[in-house]
Design a protein around this motif. Structure first.
Motif, PDB file in Angstrom:
ATOM      1  N   TYR A 339       0.840  -1.196   0.000  1.00 47.70           N
ATOM      2  CA  TYR A 339       0.000   0.000   0.000  1.00 47.70           C
ATOM      3  C   TYR A 339       0.871   1.241   0.000  1.00 47.70           C
ATOM      4  O   TYR A 339       1.893   1.307   0.694  1.00 47.70           O
ATOM      5  N   ASP A 343      -1.206   6.292  -4.029  1.00 50.54           N
ATOM      6  CA  ASP A 343      -2.267   5.657  -4.823  1.00 50.54           C
ATOM      7  C   ASP A 343      -3.266   5.090  -3.818  1.00 50.54           C
ATOM      8  O   ASP A 343      -3.365   3.879  -3.600  1.00 50.54           O
ATOM      9  N   LYS A 346      -5.684   1.771  -3.823  1.00 54.61           N
ATOM     10  CA  LYS A 346      -5.177   0.530  -4.416  1.00 54.61           C
ATOM     11  C   LYS A 346      -4.370  -0.274  -3.401  1.00 54.61           C
ATOM     12  O   LYS A 346      -3.534   0.270  -2.673  1.00 54.61           O
ATOM     13  N   LYS A 348      -1.729  -3.322  -3.922  1.00 50.99           N
ATOM     14  CA  LYS A 348      -0.990  -3.904  -5.054  1.00 50.99           C
ATOM     15  C   LYS A 348      -0.195  -5.124  -4.594  1.00 50.99           C
ATOM     16  O   LYS A 348      -0.009  -5.360  -3.399  1.00 50.99           O
ATOM     17  N   ASN A 349       0.261  -5.887  -5.577  1.00 46.40           N
ATOM     18  CA  ASN A 349       1.032  -7.102  -5.305  1.00 46.40           C
ATOM     19  C   ASN A 349       0.286  -8.011  -4.322  1.00 46.40           C
ATOM     20  O   ASN A 349       0.867  -8.552  -3.383  1.00 46.40           O
ATOM     21  N   LYS A 376     -11.359  -5.690  -8.636  1.00 48.61           N
ATOM     22  CA  LYS A 376     -10.072  -6.369  -8.608  1.00 48.61           C
ATOM     23  C   LYS A 376      -9.587  -6.606 -10.034  1.00 48.61           C
ATOM     24  O   LYS A 376     -10.367  -6.795 -10.963  1.00 48.61           O
ATOM     25  N   GLU A 382      -4.025  -6.297  -8.416  1.00 52.10           N
ATOM     26  CA  GLU A 382      -4.446  -5.082  -7.730  1.00 52.10           C
ATOM     27  C   GLU A 382      -5.900  -5.166  -7.275  1.00 52.10           C
ATOM     28  O   GLU A 382      -6.757  -5.694  -7.990  1.00 52.10           O
ATOM     29  N   THR A 384      -9.007  -2.534  -5.900  1.00 55.97           N
ATOM     30  CA  THR A 384      -9.463  -1.153  -5.721  1.00 55.97           C
ATOM     31  C   THR A 384     -10.331  -1.111  -4.485  1.00 55.97           C
ATOM     32  O   THR A 384     -11.273  -1.898  -4.344  1.00 55.97           O
TER      33      THR A 384
END
Length: 756
Positions: A339, A343, A346, A348-349, A376, A382, A384
């Motif tokens: 995180y 952004d 989102k 991520k990873n 997603k 990712e 959202t």
């Protein structure tokens, strides 16, 4: 028997009676050597006498007898053997299309009757109709007209006589009320669950012309979308591919769809599918029915041809009741993710992302309340989120909990202008209520009841709650037996702006609402979250997570619950050149608590970062009352993460409120009387018991002497003092400094803020 269908009697001539199939140009019995008219038979009167000379001796009327959908004809002939070989006789006909061509594939003859005695009158008959019904001998779907008569079969050489042939309309024997309805069977429907009957349904509807269309017993496969403009009564059932729509424009309601599909849940799905596919109706009436569910209803899957919708539609007047089933078990997934506040929506990873469902609640360090997965991207790894995280690590583990909802709209990318009215969502402790689509606006809940939701009554996993209205609804928690501290259910959440919450009632939730966004109007509601415990914890009722909320809380009954302002959905929780806490008017409410611990407060600010302050808070005309034990104050700052910058308060008003069972009344601006009994140059006046949130005495608006101010010699003085605000270690005092030592009484008005 004379009627408009009967062929002419043989006495009128034999030139209209074909010895072939009856079509124009075929040979007739006029002047035939094997036939003659007999004028005075003892049984028939005038009749036709035939010598059988062909393997199948045909007799056909050359006139066209019309065949129309829904009409049933009985063709009758009376015959008797006179001499020679005994033949068999049957009714027969030539089926013609409108252009005169023969229609193939239909039955051309009725049952055969063997003649057994000379002179014995035998009646043969057959029923012809367009529908495959009991008793119909010749099913002539797609036939425009027929040439009717008889076939004489069996050995040649016999002599028989044939009375005048009769054709009678017997439709009434197949129709309960010919004037009121038409039957799909009459238009070629088979009802075997295999044959595609869609065209027959369409033809029946086209012919109904305002009459009811009857679907008799059977299973009718409709392979494509069918639109019925006339009322339909289903005695049989239909089955359709998922993408095909049954559109019932005249009697569009749940009962009709349940009758059509033979199942309440499937009937509701199909009715909703039609509602979003141009039924010429804006509302689906559930007819007051209770629909028992053993699994969530995926609302978008019911309308597989649409992923977004924005035309006003209403579902009303019924009950959805969850039954005990493993299908309601919530899904729980643990995964690591990255995180960054740059952004903020989102993750991520994300590991194990394929198992994480859209609509899942996100839990983890630095995650505020009611943060959901709104989308997603598996290939990108990712997720959202519905709201930012206030303090998540760059990489950490999260838990994703997917509750199961009676109505699940998350399959829609966007859904707007949907109203759910007068519906009872009975979660019964098994299921949650409704989860909205990730995007959309103007979703309304009117006069609905949410009874014992398992986890949530209404969830917004994204911004599909923009402009949502909740009017006159009732919310009953499944956790009433638990103490407030042990409850976990939440009535609803909002991530977008312009909530209208009006005249609704909430019982025993952990929280009534978690509200992100601004522009909310909360008017005329009652929420209560207490229990029977004494000196007990009382959780927040309404939680605002946007700092400057631009909202009103007016005329509510706020019972054993607080109003909390927090910034837990802020990716940069420290103050940085932005709006801080405020923009809230709390007016004309009834605040009550029973058995709460003394530290409880009805108005709480919980900053998650440093530097924040109050800018625009009006608390006016409210009634605060405790039962079974006092509380210290009605307002406080929760310093679990940070405190407020009291030096920056602006436009904070507490006035015209009443306090009962509260140790310290909160007033701003506050006017207090101070009596200085001994002459002193500096008078120190303490406002700390009254200033909101333990703030500073930032400004002094007025000082008025009540009676004369006297010096040490008891003489009057007329000079005014100057004031030092934010005086003392707590900065909640004001010091008045006079030109000389004096004594007397003053009225001083102070504020916790700078009002300009």
């Amino acid at each position: 028997m004379a009627n408009g269908l009967n062929p002419p009697p043989f006495a009128d001539g034999l030139d209209v009676w074909s010895r072939e199939d009856g079509t124009p140009g075929t040979a007739t019995y006029a002047n035939a050597t094997d036939a003659a008219f007999v004028p005075a038979d003892q049984d028939f009167g005038g009749c036709l006498e035939i010598v059988k000379t062909q393997t199948t001796q045909r007799l056909r009327y050359m006139g066209q007898t019309p065949i129309t959908a829904g009409r049933y004809l009985r063709v009758t002939a009376r015959v008797k053997a006179i001499s020679g070989a005994m033949p068999a006789v049957r009714i027969a006909g030539y089926p013609a299309a409108a252009n005169g061509a023969k229609v193939s594939g239909v039955t051309e003859a009725g049952p055969s009757t063997q003649l057994t005695a000379y002179g014995q009158v035998v009646e043969v008959s057959a029923i012809i109709g367009t529908g495959e019904r009991t008793g119909v001998d010749m099913v002539w779907g797609g036939v425009a007209y027929g040439h009717f008569g008889i076939d004489i079969t069996g050995p040649n050489g016999g002599l028989i006589r044939v009375d005048d042939i009769e054709i009678a309309d017997i439709t009434a024997e197949y129709s309960r009320d010919l004037l009121d309805w038409v039957d799909v069977i009459d238009f070629g429907a088979v009802g075997d669950g295999i044959t595609d009957d869609a065209a027959a349904f369409a033809a029946a509807d086209a012919a109904a012309n305002g009459r009811q269309v009857l679907v008799p017993a059977g299973l009718y496969y409709l392979g494509s979308t069918v639109t019925m403009d006339n009322p339909v009564r289903f005695e049989g059932k239909v089955t359709m591919p998922p993408e095909a729509v049954l559109v019932l424009r005249d009697n569009y309601e749940l009962n009709t769809y349940v009758d059509a599909f033979g199942d309440e849940v499937e009937g509701f799905r199909r009715a909703f599918q039609a509602l979003l596919n141009y039924t010429d109706h804006e509302a689906l009436d559930l007819n007051g029915r209770q629909i028992d569910l053993d699994a969530p209803i995926d609302m978008q899957a019911a309308v597989s041809n649409k992923t977004s919708f924005a035309t006003r539609r209403v579902i009303r007047n019924g009950t959805f009741a969850a039954q005990n089933s493993s299908n309601w078990a919530e899904g729980v997934v643990t995964a690591t993710a990255s995180y960054s506040a740059s952004d903020p929506l989102k993750l991520k990873n994300v590991s194990n992302i394929g198992s994480i469902e859209v609509g899942s609640l996100v839990e983890g360090a630095g995650v505020g309340r009611e943060v959901y997965v709104q989308a997603k991207n598996v290939s990108a790894g990712e997720l959202t989120l519905s709201s930012p995280l206030f303090g998540a690590a760059a990489s950490q583990s999260y838990t994703f909990r997917r509750f199961r909802y009676i109505l699940d709209f998350t399959g829609f990318s966007s859904l707007s202008k949907l109203t759910l009215s007068e519906i009872n969502f009975q979660g019964n402790g098994y299921a949650s209520g409704v989860i909205l689509s990730p995007q959309g606006s103007l979703i309304d809940f009117n006069e609905c009841h949410f009874t014992k939701p398992a986890a949530r009554a209404i969830t917004s996993p994204g911004r599909g709650c923009q402009g949502m209205q909740i009017d006159g609804c009732r919310f009953f928690s499944n956790e009433s037996p638990l103490t407030a501290a042990n409850r976990s259910t939440i009535a609803f959440n909002v991530n977008a702006n312009d909530l209208k919450l009006r005249n609704s009632w909430f019982q025993h939730f952990r929280h009534t609402a978690v509200l992100n966004g601004t522009g909310h109007m909360i008017v005329g509601n009652h929420w209560f979250q207490g229990d029977s415990a004494t000196n007990a914890f009382r959780p927040a009722g309404i939680i605002f997570t946007a700092k400057n909320v631009k909202s009103v809380v007016t005329g509510n009954y706020i019972d054993n619950a607080s109003i909390e302002m927090t910034n837990e959905h802020d990716e940069h929780p420290d103050f940085s050149n932005e709006f801080s806490f405020g923009g809230l008017s709390i007016t004309g409410n009834i605040f009550t608590t029973i058995g709460a611990m003394s530290s409880f407060a009805w108005i709480v600010i919980r900053p998650h970062g440093t530097g924040h302050y109050l800018h625009g808070l009006s608390v006016t005309g409210n009634t605060f009352r405790t039962v079974s034990g006092n509380i210290t104050r009605v307002e406080r700052v929760d310093t679990s993460f940070a405190t407020l910058d009291f030096s920056r308060f602006r436009n904070v008003v507490f006035e015209e409120n009443t306090f009962n069972g509260v140790d310290y009344q909160t007033i701003c601006p506050v006017t207090l009387a101070f009596q200085q009994n001994s002459a002193a140059k500096d008078w120190v006046l303490n406002f700390g018991d009254y200033l909101p949130f333990g703030g500073y005495a930032r400004t002094m608006e007025a000082v008025t002497a009540e009676g004369p101010i006297r010096n040490a010699s008891n003489a009057w003085i007329f000079t005014m003092p100057f004031a030092t605000v934010r005086y003392g270690s707590a900065q909640n005092q004001i010091r008045l400094t006079w030109s000389e030592a004096c004594k007397g009484k003053v009225q001083v008005t102070a504020r916790v803020d700078n009002p300009t």
